[in-house]
Design a protein around this motif. Structure first.
Motif, PDB file in Angstrom:
ATOM      1  N   MET A 126       1.737   2.399  -1.150  1.00 10.78           N
ATOM      2  CA  MET A 126       2.497   2.629   0.133  1.00 10.78           C
ATOM      3  C   MET A 126       3.780   2.712  -0.224  1.00 10.78           C
ATOM      4  O   MET A 126       4.334   1.931  -0.967  1.00 10.78           O
ATOM      5  N   ASN A 127       4.660   3.590   0.561  1.00 12.35           N
ATOM      6  CA  ASN A 127       6.031   3.587   0.668  1.00 12.35           C
ATOM      7  C   ASN A 127       6.922   2.236   1.004  1.00 12.35           C
ATOM      8  O   ASN A 127       6.476   1.650   1.760  1.00 12.35           O
ATOM      9  N   ALA A 128       7.833   2.063   0.044  1.00 12.66           N
ATOM     10  CA  ALA A 128       8.544   0.912   0.310  1.00 12.66           C
ATOM     11  C   ALA A 128       9.373   0.819   1.489  1.00 12.66           C
ATOM     12  O   ALA A 128       9.517  -0.265   2.096  1.00 12.66           O
ATOM     13  N   MET A 129       9.701   2.057   1.983  1.00 15.38           N
ATOM     14  CA  MET A 129      10.455   2.125   3.386  1.00 15.38           C
ATOM     15  C   MET A 129       9.467   1.565   4.384  1.00 15.38           C
ATOM     16  O   MET A 129       9.942   0.732   5.128  1.00 15.38           O
ATOM     17  N   ILE A 130       8.332   1.920   4.304  1.00 18.98           N
ATOM     18  CA  ILE A 130       7.445   1.497   5.490  1.00 18.98           C
ATOM     19  C   ILE A 130       7.203  -0.153   5.241  1.00 18.98           C
ATOM     20  O   ILE A 130       7.224  -0.632   6.337  1.00 18.98           O
ATOM     21  N   GLU A 131       7.121  -0.407   4.327  1.00 12.92           N
ATOM     22  CA  GLU A 131       7.063  -2.159   4.162  1.00 12.92           C
ATOM     23  C   GLU A 131       8.283  -2.629   4.498  1.00 12.92           C
ATOM     24  O   GLU A 131       8.126  -3.730   5.256  1.00 12.92           O
ATOM     25  N   ARG A 132       9.367  -1.971   4.252  1.00  8.10           N
ATOM     26  CA  ARG A 132      10.502  -2.767   4.806  1.00  8.10           C
ATOM     27  C   ARG A 132      10.679  -2.700   6.587  1.00  8.10           C
ATOM     28  O   ARG A 132      11.252  -3.662   6.924  1.00  8.10           O
ATOM     29  N   LEU A 133      10.333  -1.556   6.850  1.00  3.21           N
ATOM     30  CA  LEU A 133      10.175  -1.353   8.258  1.00  3.21           C
ATOM     31  C   LEU A 133       9.177  -2.139   8.821  1.00  3.21           C
ATOM     32  O   LEU A 133       9.579  -3.030   9.921  1.00  3.21           O
ATOM     33  N   ILE A 134       8.086  -2.538   8.337  1.00  2.75           N
ATOM     34  CA  ILE A 134       7.091  -3.476   8.801  1.00  2.75           C
ATOM     35  C   ILE A 134       7.665  -4.818   8.941  1.00  2.75           C
ATOM     36  O   ILE A 134       7.552  -5.628   9.731  1.00  2.75           O
ATOM     37  N   ALA A 135       8.271  -5.312   7.713  1.00  4.92           N
ATOM     38  CA  ALA A 135       8.807  -6.608   7.585  1.00  4.92           C
ATOM     39  C   ALA A 135      10.050  -6.807   8.753  1.00  4.92           C
ATOM     40  O   ALA A 135      10.056  -7.895   9.336  1.00  4.92           O
ATOM     41  N   ALA A 136      10.906  -5.996   9.073  1.00  4.07           N
ATOM     42  CA  ALA A 136      11.696  -5.885   9.726  1.00  4.07           C
ATOM     43  C   ALA A 136      11.228  -6.086  11.191  1.00  4.07           C
ATOM     44  O   ALA A 136      11.912  -6.882  12.119  1.00  4.07           O
ATOM     45  N   ARG A 181      -3.910   0.139   9.660  1.00  4.90           N
ATOM     46  CA  ARG A 181      -4.540   0.030   8.319  1.00  4.90           C
ATOM     47  C   ARG A 181      -3.246  -0.117   7.176  1.00  4.90           C
ATOM     48  O   ARG A 181      -3.253  -0.816   6.531  1.00  4.90           O
ATOM     49  N   ALA A 182      -2.266   0.894   7.370  1.00  6.47           N
ATOM     50  CA  ALA A 182      -0.976   0.685   6.701  1.00  6.47           C
ATOM     51  C   ALA A 182      -0.332  -0.468   6.784  1.00  6.47           C
ATOM     52  O   ALA A 182       0.105  -1.091   5.820  1.00  6.47           O
ATOM     53  N   ALA A 183      -0.256  -1.042   8.032  1.00  4.66           N
ATOM     54  CA  ALA A 183       0.497  -2.252   8.382  1.00  4.66           C
ATOM     55  C   ALA A 183      -0.210  -3.539   7.582  1.00  4.66           C
ATOM     56  O   ALA A 183       0.112  -4.166   7.004  1.00  4.66           O
ATOM     57  N   ARG A 184      -1.732  -3.656   7.677  1.00  8.74           N
ATOM     58  CA  ARG A 184      -2.493  -4.695   6.962  1.00  8.74           C
ATOM     59  C   ARG A 184      -2.206  -4.558   5.647  1.00  8.74           C
ATOM     60  O   ARG A 184      -2.125  -5.624   4.843  1.00  8.74           O
ATOM     61  N   ILE A 185      -2.443  -3.527   4.949  1.00 11.55           N
ATOM     62  CA  ILE A 185      -1.910  -3.171   3.677  1.00 11.55           C
ATOM     63  C   ILE A 185      -0.708  -3.789   3.232  1.00 11.55           C
ATOM     64  O   ILE A 185      -0.291  -4.676   2.264  1.00 11.55           O
ATOM     65  N   ALA A 186       0.404  -3.496   3.898  1.00  9.55           N
ATOM     66  CA  ALA A 186       1.663  -4.151   3.787  1.00  9.55           C
ATOM     67  C   ALA A 186       1.919  -5.441   3.762  1.00  9.55           C
ATOM     68  O   ALA A 186       2.586  -5.876   3.160  1.00  9.55           O
TER      69      ALA A 186
END
Length: 75
Positions: free
Chosen positions: A1-11, A59-64
């Motif tokens: 998964m893209n690091a940017m996506i993970e940062r957005l989910i965390a934010a 699905r992407a959010a759960r992975i992150a």
């Protein structure tokens, strides 16, 4: 998964916590709530640009989330 996506989910999760905290106050600040909700929506919009399909986004959010919190892998 893209690091940017993970940062957005965390934010997004952080803003959700801030909103819940503000709502629990005796006299919630409606202006602050409005600003937080606008920021949360902007982040959500950015996320959905990458994942327009809601199921794919979940699905992407759960992975992150699992990457951010290894303890969640058990559930």
């Amino acid at each position: 998964m893209n690091a940017m996506i993970e940062r957005l989910i965390a934010a997004h999760r952080l803003i959700n916590r801030e909103i819940r905290r503000e709502l629990q106050r005796r006299l919630p600040d409606s202006l602050r709530l409005t600003q937080l909700k606008k920021r949360r929506l902007a982040i959500k919009d950015r996320l959905f640009r990458h994942y327009p399909d809601a199921a794919q986004f979940r699905r992407a959010a759960r992975i992150a989330l699992r990457r951010l919190h290894p303890a969640l892998q058990e559930g």
